[in-house]
Motif scaffolding. Structure first.
Motif, PDB file in Angstrom:
ATOM      1  N   VAL A   8       0.845  -1.202   0.000  1.00 33.38           N
ATOM      2  CA  VAL A   8       0.000   0.000   0.000  1.00 33.38           C
ATOM      3  C   VAL A   8       0.877   1.247   0.000  1.00 33.38           C
ATOM      4  O   VAL A   8       0.621   2.207  -0.746  1.00 33.38           O
ATOM      5  N   LEU A   9       1.918   1.248   0.817  1.00 31.76           N
ATOM      6  CA  LEU A   9       2.818   2.392   0.885  1.00 31.76           C
ATOM      7  C   LEU A   9       3.590   2.592  -0.420  1.00 31.76           C
ATOM      8  O   LEU A   9       4.060   3.692  -0.708  1.00 31.76           O
ATOM      9  N   ALA A  10       3.709   1.521  -1.207  1.00 32.04           N
ATOM     10  CA  ALA A  10       4.384   1.612  -2.498  1.00 32.04           C
ATOM     11  C   ALA A  10       3.425   2.048  -3.599  1.00 32.04           C
ATOM     12  O   ALA A  10       3.763   2.000  -4.781  1.00 32.04           O
ATOM     13  N   ASP A  11       2.214   2.487  -3.205  1.00 30.10           N
ATOM     14  CA  ASP A  11       1.198   3.011  -4.131  1.00 30.10           C
ATOM     15  C   ASP A  11       0.551   1.940  -5.006  1.00 30.10           C
ATOM     16  O   ASP A  11      -0.036   2.244  -6.037  1.00 30.10           O
ATOM     17  N   LEU A  19      -3.141   9.436 -25.216  1.00 28.69           N
ATOM     18  CA  LEU A  19      -2.192   9.081 -24.159  1.00 28.69           C
ATOM     19  C   LEU A  19      -2.253  10.089 -23.023  1.00 28.69           C
ATOM     20  O   LEU A  19      -2.142  11.293 -23.248  1.00 28.69           O
ATOM     21  N   LEU A  20      -2.412   9.578 -21.822  1.00 30.30           N
ATOM     22  CA  LEU A  20      -2.413  10.421 -20.627  1.00 30.30           C
ATOM     23  C   LEU A  20      -1.062  10.317 -19.946  1.00 30.30           C
ATOM     24  O   LEU A  20      -0.614   9.214 -19.586  1.00 30.30           O
ATOM     25  N   VAL A  21      -0.404  11.465 -19.789  1.00 36.51           N
ATOM     26  CA  VAL A  21       0.890  11.501 -19.106  1.00 36.51           C
ATOM     27  C   VAL A  21       0.640  11.740 -17.623  1.00 36.51           C
ATOM     28  O   VAL A  21       0.039  12.749 -17.240  1.00 36.51           O
ATOM     29  N   LEU A  22       1.107  10.808 -16.800  1.00 37.59           N
ATOM     30  CA  LEU A  22       0.957  10.910 -15.354  1.00 37.59           C
ATOM     31  C   LEU A  22       2.322  11.007 -14.693  1.00 37.59           C
ATOM     32  O   LEU A  22       3.252  10.288 -15.060  1.00 37.59           O
ATOM     33  N   ASP A  23       2.426  11.879 -13.724  1.00 34.38           N
ATOM     34  CA  ASP A  23       3.634  12.017 -12.909  1.00 34.38           C
ATOM     35  C   ASP A  23       3.619  10.909 -11.857  1.00 34.38           C
ATOM     36  O   ASP A  23       2.724  10.852 -11.013  1.00 34.38           O
ATOM     37  N   GLY A  24       4.591  10.001 -11.935  1.00 36.86           N
ATOM     38  CA  GLY A  24       4.623   8.872 -11.012  1.00 36.86           C
ATOM     39  C   GLY A  24       4.764   9.263  -9.563  1.00 36.86           C
ATOM     40  O   GLY A  24       4.442   8.475  -8.665  1.00 36.86           O
ATOM     41  N   THR A  25       5.224  10.489  -9.296  1.00 38.08           N
ATOM     42  CA  THR A  25       5.433  10.891  -7.905  1.00 38.08           C
ATOM     43  C   THR A  25       4.140  11.287  -7.204  1.00 38.08           C
ATOM     44  O   THR A  25       4.125  11.452  -5.995  1.00 38.08           O
ATOM     45  N   ASN A  55      -3.050  10.044  -6.258  1.00 41.19           N
ATOM     46  CA  ASN A  55      -3.722  11.186  -6.879  1.00 41.19           C
ATOM     47  C   ASN A  55      -3.803  11.022  -8.392  1.00 41.19           C
ATOM     48  O   ASN A  55      -4.690  11.582  -9.049  1.00 41.19           O
ATOM     49  N   GLY A  56      -2.887  10.252  -8.943  1.00 37.19           N
ATOM     50  CA  GLY A  56      -2.911  10.000 -10.371  1.00 37.19           C
ATOM     51  C   GLY A  56      -4.145   9.215 -10.792  1.00 37.19           C
ATOM     52  O   GLY A  56      -4.598   9.328 -11.941  1.00 37.19           O
ATOM     53  N   ILE A  57      -4.690   8.422  -9.880  1.00 38.47           N
ATOM     54  CA  ILE A  57      -5.891   7.646 -10.190  1.00 38.47           C
ATOM     55  C   ILE A  57      -7.058   8.587 -10.472  1.00 38.47           C
ATOM     56  O   ILE A  57      -7.821   8.402 -11.426  1.00 38.47           O
ATOM     57  N   ALA A  58      -7.204   9.612  -9.640  1.00 38.64           N
ATOM     58  CA  ALA A  58      -8.291  10.576  -9.828  1.00 38.64           C
ATOM     59  C   ALA A  58      -8.123  11.322 -11.148  1.00 38.64           C
ATOM     60  O   ALA A  58      -9.098  11.555 -11.875  1.00 38.64           O
ATOM     61  N   GLN A  59      -6.883  11.693 -11.480  1.00 36.90           N
ATOM     62  CA  GLN A  59      -6.632  12.367 -12.753  1.00 36.90           C
ATOM     63  C   GLN A  59      -7.012  11.464 -13.923  1.00 36.90           C
ATOM     64  O   GLN A  59      -7.708  11.888 -14.864  1.00 36.90           O
ATOM     65  N   ALA A  60      -6.562  10.231 -13.866  1.00 36.92           N
ATOM     66  CA  ALA A  60      -6.830   9.309 -14.959  1.00 36.92           C
ATOM     67  C   ALA A  60      -8.319   9.064 -15.140  1.00 36.92           C
ATOM     68  O   ALA A  60      -8.818   9.001 -16.265  1.00 36.92           O
ATOM     69  N   VAL A  70      -3.063   1.913 -11.380  1.00 33.91           N
ATOM     70  CA  VAL A  70      -3.788   2.499 -12.507  1.00 33.91           C
ATOM     71  C   VAL A  70      -4.437   1.413 -13.356  1.00 33.91           C
ATOM     72  O   VAL A  70      -5.613   1.486 -13.723  1.00 33.91           O
ATOM     73  N   GLU A  71      -3.676   0.398 -13.664  1.00 34.28           N
ATOM     74  CA  GLU A  71      -4.215  -0.668 -14.507  1.00 34.28           C
ATOM     75  C   GLU A  71      -5.328  -1.443 -13.813  1.00 34.28           C
ATOM     76  O   GLU A  71      -6.367  -1.747 -14.406  1.00 34.28           O
ATOM     77  N   ARG A  72      -5.113  -1.779 -12.554  1.00 35.23           N
ATOM     78  CA  ARG A  72      -6.089  -2.592 -11.835  1.00 35.23           C
ATOM     79  C   ARG A  72      -7.385  -1.840 -11.580  1.00 35.23           C
ATOM     80  O   ARG A  72      -8.472  -2.410 -11.677  1.00 35.23           O
ATOM     81  N   GLU A  73      -7.282  -0.555 -11.275  1.00 35.65           N
ATOM     82  CA  GLU A  73      -8.478   0.193 -10.888  1.00 35.65           C
ATOM     83  C   GLU A  73      -9.211   0.808 -12.077  1.00 35.65           C
ATOM     84  O   GLU A  73     -10.422   1.018 -12.006  1.00 35.65           O
ATOM     85  N   LEU A  74      -8.484   1.096 -13.161  1.00 35.92           N
ATOM     86  CA  LEU A  74      -9.115   1.778 -14.278  1.00 35.92           C
ATOM     87  C   LEU A  74      -9.097   0.973 -15.576  1.00 35.92           C
ATOM     88  O   LEU A  74      -9.758   1.341 -16.544  1.00 35.92           O
ATOM     89  N   GLY A  75      -8.331  -0.094 -15.608  1.00 34.90           N
ATOM     90  CA  GLY A  75      -8.281  -0.900 -16.817  1.00 34.90           C
ATOM     91  C   GLY A  75      -7.589  -0.218 -17.982  1.00 34.90           C
ATOM     92  O   GLY A  75      -7.863  -0.530 -19.147  1.00 34.90           O
ATOM     93  N   ILE A  76      -6.697   0.721 -17.701  1.00 34.85           N
ATOM     94  CA  ILE A  76      -5.960   1.430 -18.751  1.00 34.85           C
ATOM     95  C   ILE A  76      -4.518   0.926 -18.757  1.00 34.85           C
ATOM     96  O   ILE A  76      -3.849   0.956 -17.717  1.00 34.85           O
ATOM     97  N   PRO A  77      -4.012   0.480 -19.888  1.00 36.39           N
ATOM     98  CA  PRO A  77      -2.649  -0.062 -19.905  1.00 36.39           C
ATOM     99  C   PRO A  77      -1.583   1.017 -19.803  1.00 36.39           C
ATOM    100  O   PRO A  77      -1.704   2.085 -20.410  1.00 36.39           O
TER     101      PRO A  77
END
Length: 343
Positions: free
Chosen positions: A90-93, A264-270, A274-279, A308-315
């Motif tokens: 979980v801590l590893a996002d 293509l959606l560019v997400l900042d891994g850091t 929060n990236g999930i909400a953006q995606a 991202v993949e598990r929750e939104l199904g986006i590769p």
């Protein structure tokens, strides 16, 4: 000359031309980024690539690696260590739901040692990344790629790196500077265009972004280009007016080109979760066909790729592991997971 000899020569020539045509066609369509490796296809991924990725993910994996070393360093896991393993993921996002599912799958296999548990962990994480559509779809002519995301994610730089990869594969590329919202965006994309050696279509500040996208598509069609990549204004997913503008760009390109090959959606891994909400917001607005995950060589925790993949199904299709032009690389689940959990 003997007629039979002439006929045979003609047949051989026709076959040779046909084979050459097939080779050229394959070259044209195979410029998509390499297909993913799996343990069943390649049981020993190139050592150099693995070491490079592991080195680039050193900061991303440091916290997770330290936790795993402490948890999996002994024999069989105690009940409290299973919870520690889930907490570490979980801590590893990785995300709470995925972390719980992964730990449950490992427990069900009853590992007899920490080494075996680590192996099962790698297999479970790779299994969570079971998409088979990671290549960029560049099958149209010109292929239309729209790149979206919020400011600061590395969007424009990622566009330049994608263009560089295409040029390296002998493709001609046109960039559309449809980010007319930010004053420096046009200059930035033009600078990258000159560096990469591709055409950039832009307009004066304040121009309608959809018209710039339209002009870029027309330039690509007129010049028989292989790919047109459209930059868009970096916007917060909560800015309704800018999201409407993005929808207009997509509508215009779909109408004129018939379809869009990639959004293509560019997400900042850091940014982690929060990236999930953006995606989700961008997907709801215009649809997203793939994720470009950047800054994984920094303080990003890496697990967000799985979330991202598990929750939104986006590769996840590409990951950024450095500043260099060659540092935007295809996302290969087996290599990524192995690098992420390495000791």
């Amino acid at each position: 000359m003997d007629p039979i000899v002439i006929i045979v020569a003609v047949v051989v020539l026709v076959v040779a031309v046909a084979i050459a045509g097939i080779v050229v066609a394959r070259r044209r369509t195979s410029v998509e980024f390499p297909t993913q490796h799996t343990p069943t296809v390649d049981t020993s991924p190139p050592v150099a690539v693995d070491r490079r990725l592991r080195d680039r993910l050193s900061r991303s994996r440091s916290a997770l690696g330290a936790s795993l070393a402490g948890i999996l360093g002994s024999g069989g896991l105690r009940d409290d260590e299973w919870q520690e393993l889930e907490d570490a993921l979980v801590l590893a996002d990785v995300g709470p739901r995925t972390a719980s599912d992964v730990v449950a799958s490992i427990r069900a296999r009853h590992p007899e040692s920490g080494v075996e548990a680590r192996t099962f962990l790698e297999e479970a994480l790779v299994g969570a990344l079971d998409r088979d559509d990671r290549d960029l779809s560049l099958t149209s002519r010109p292929s239309v790629v729209v790149v979206i995301g919020v400011n600061g994610t590395g969007k424009t730089t990622s566009i330049a790196k994608i263009a560089h990869r295409c040029v390296s594969a002998d493709m001609t590329v046109v960039l559309g500077a449809a980010d007319t919202f930010r004053a420096a965006a046009d200059a930035q994309l033009r600078a990258w265009g000159e560096r990469v050696g591709v055409t950039v279509v832009s307009a004066t500040g304040g121009a309608d972004p959809a018209s710039v996208a339209f002009d870029a598509l027309r330039r690509a069609e007129d010049g028989d280009a292989d790919v047109v990549i459209v930059d868009t204004a970096g916007r917060l997913h909560s800015q309704a007016n800018l999201m409407d503008e993005l929808r207009k760009i997509v509508r215009v390109l779909e109408r004129e080109a018939g379809s869009i090959d990639e959004i293509l959606l560019v997400l900042d891994g850091t940014v982690g979760q929060n990236g999930i909400a953006q995606a989700k917001a961008f997907t709801d607005a215009v649809g997203v066909t793939g994720i470009v995950l950047t800054k994984l060589d920094g303080t990003a925790k890496g697990g967000v790729a799985i979330a991202v993949e598990r929750e939104l199904g986006i590769p996840v299709k590409l990951i950024g592991v450095g500043e260099g032009m060659e540092d935007l690389i295809p996302f290969v689940p087996f290599e990524f997971v192995r690098a992420l959990v390495a000791e």
